[in-house]
Design a protein around this motif. Sequence first.
Motif, PDB file in Angstrom:
ATOM      1  N   TYR A  88      18.306  41.727  39.432  1.00  0.00           N
ATOM      2  CA  TYR A  88      18.265  41.820  37.974  1.00  0.00           C
ATOM      3  C   TYR A  88      16.848  41.587  37.464  1.00  0.00           C
ATOM      4  O   TYR A  88      16.334  42.357  36.628  1.00  0.00           O
ATOM      5  N   ASN A  89      16.203  40.555  37.940  1.00  0.00           N
ATOM      6  CA  ASN A  89      14.854  40.234  37.459  1.00  0.00           C
ATOM      7  C   ASN A  89      13.847  41.301  37.828  1.00  0.00           C
ATOM      8  O   ASN A  89      12.856  41.505  37.113  1.00  0.00           O
ATOM      9  N   ALA A  90      14.080  41.992  38.943  1.00  0.00           N
ATOM     10  CA  ALA A  90      13.166  43.063  39.348  1.00  0.00           C
ATOM     11  C   ALA A  90      13.205  44.240  38.379  1.00  0.00           C
ATOM     12  O   ALA A  90      12.236  44.996  38.257  1.00  0.00           O
ATOM     13  N   HIS A  92      14.184  43.918  34.969  1.00  0.00           N
ATOM     14  CA  HIS A  92      14.188  43.498  33.566  1.00  0.00           C
ATOM     15  C   HIS A  92      12.971  42.606  33.284  1.00  0.00           C
ATOM     16  O   HIS A  92      12.672  41.703  34.059  1.00  0.00           O
ATOM     17  N   ARG A  93      12.302  42.911  32.176  1.00  0.00           N
ATOM     18  CA  ARG A  93      11.115  42.141  31.815  1.00  0.00           C
ATOM     19  C   ARG A  93      11.483  40.694  31.509  1.00  0.00           C
ATOM     20  O   ARG A  93      10.775  39.772  31.929  1.00  0.00           O
ATOM     21  N   ASP A  94      12.572  40.510  30.774  1.00  0.00           N
ATOM     22  CA  ASP A  94      13.024  39.154  30.464  1.00  0.00           C
ATOM     23  C   ASP A  94      13.988  38.710  31.563  1.00  0.00           C
ATOM     24  O   ASP A  94      15.194  38.935  31.493  1.00  0.00           O
ATOM     25  N   GLY A  95      13.450  38.129  32.592  1.00  0.00           N
ATOM     26  CA  GLY A  95      14.258  37.736  33.734  1.00  0.00           C
ATOM     27  C   GLY A  95      15.168  36.562  33.440  1.00  0.00           C
ATOM     28  O   GLY A  95      14.983  35.809  32.479  1.00  0.00           O
ATOM     29  N   LEU A  96      16.155  36.404  34.286  1.00  0.00           N
ATOM     30  CA  LEU A  96      17.092  35.288  34.150  1.00  0.00           C
ATOM     31  C   LEU A  96      16.412  33.977  34.527  1.00  0.00           C
ATOM     32  O   LEU A  96      15.622  33.922  35.467  1.00  0.00           O
ATOM     33  N   LYS A  97      16.726  32.932  33.817  1.00  0.00           N
ATOM     34  CA  LYS A  97      16.169  31.610  34.111  1.00  0.00           C
ATOM     35  C   LYS A  97      17.049  30.825  35.083  1.00  0.00           C
ATOM     36  O   LYS A  97      16.639  29.784  35.589  1.00  0.00           O
ATOM     37  N   THR A  98      18.247  31.307  35.316  1.00  0.00           N
ATOM     38  CA  THR A  98      19.156  30.631  36.240  1.00  0.00           C
ATOM     39  C   THR A  98      18.790  30.991  37.682  1.00  0.00           C
ATOM     40  O   THR A  98      18.039  31.945  37.934  1.00  0.00           O
ATOM     41  N   ASP A  99      19.347  30.237  38.612  1.00  0.00           N
ATOM     42  CA  ASP A  99      19.107  30.521  40.032  1.00  0.00           C
ATOM     43  C   ASP A  99      20.008  31.628  40.559  1.00  0.00           C
ATOM     44  O   ASP A  99      19.694  32.265  41.566  1.00  0.00           O
ATOM     45  N   THR A 100      21.142  31.836  39.910  1.00  0.00           N
ATOM     46  CA  THR A 100      22.104  32.833  40.395  1.00  0.00           C
ATOM     47  C   THR A 100      22.503  33.786  39.284  1.00  0.00           C
ATOM     48  O   THR A 100      22.271  33.527  38.093  1.00  0.00           O
ATOM     49  N   CYS A 101      23.127  34.879  39.683  1.00  0.00           N
ATOM     50  CA  CYS A 101      23.663  35.868  38.749  1.00  0.00           C
ATOM     51  C   CYS A 101      24.991  36.366  39.328  1.00  0.00           C
ATOM     52  O   CYS A 101      24.996  37.070  40.351  1.00  0.00           O
ATOM     53  N   CYS A 102      26.065  36.002  38.691  1.00  0.00           N
ATOM     54  CA  CYS A 102      27.393  36.327  39.234  1.00  0.00           C
ATOM     55  C   CYS A 102      28.226  37.187  38.295  1.00  0.00           C
ATOM     56  O   CYS A 102      29.442  37.283  38.453  1.00  0.00           O
TER      57      CYS A 102
END
Length: 232
Positions: A88-90, A92-102
Motif C-alpha cells: 500500500y505504501n509503495a 500511495h504518497r500518504d502511507g499508512l502509519k500502522t505496522d500492518t494493513c489487513c
Amino acid sequence: MTQPLDEIGHPLLAKASEQFSVADAKHERIRAIDDRVLLKVKVQRWRGAVWIDSGLPWLVAAGRREDGSAGDFYAALEADGKAARARYNAGHRDGLKTDTCCGHLLPGRADHVRYRAEAGVRLARRLRVTLRTLIRDSLRDGREHSTDFDTFALGLQVRADDGYETYVAVRITGSVPPDLAVVILGNVPGCEREGWYPEYALPERELLPAEQAWSNLMDPVEAARLLDPGQD
C-alpha cells in the motif's frame, strides 16, 4: 462454495459461533495487528481472527498454531499484514502509519450479500419447523399457540370440525415487511396461497393494536398427516 456456512462442521467455526454469541463477553486481541481490532478464537491447534462489524462477528482468517514456525498462524498473519502495508505504501504518497494493513481480509460486498441470503434461508427453515409445531399443538387442543422471533411474535390457531373444514388463523405481533408476511403464510402447509383473508379478530379474542391476522382453510388430510408422528 454454496453450502451454508453454519452447516460446515469445522471446530473453529463452532468455537467462534459459541464464543461470540455471548453479549459483553471478554475477548483477547491479536496484538501483532494494529490497523484493525482482530480478536482471537482458539480450539485445539486451530487459531482464528475475528473482526466485529456493527456487532456482527466475522471470522476473517484461520490457521494452525505452530510455535516457532514461519507457518504459525499468528506469525503468518502478522507477516501478511506487514507485506500488505508495504504494498500500500509503495503505491500511495500518504502511507499508512500502522505496522500492518489487513483491510483485504475484511468482508466485502459479496460476503454481505451472501450473509443476508443465508440469514433468509435460516429464517425460512425456522419458520417451516415452527409453523408445523404450532399447528400440531393447536390441533391437539384447539387453542392459540405462539412463539417469539427476534423482532416479532408468531401465533397460530387451528380448529378442525370432525375431519371436514379445518380453519386456521395466523397472527403476527410486531412490525414485519409485507414480503415476510407472504413467506410466513406461504409456508403454512395444506393451505392455498391465494386463500388467505385478513382478519380483525381471532376465534377467542380481539386483535391487539400491534397485531395483524389472516385466516384460511386447511386441507384436513394435511392436518391429519401433521398429527401423525411418523410423518412430517
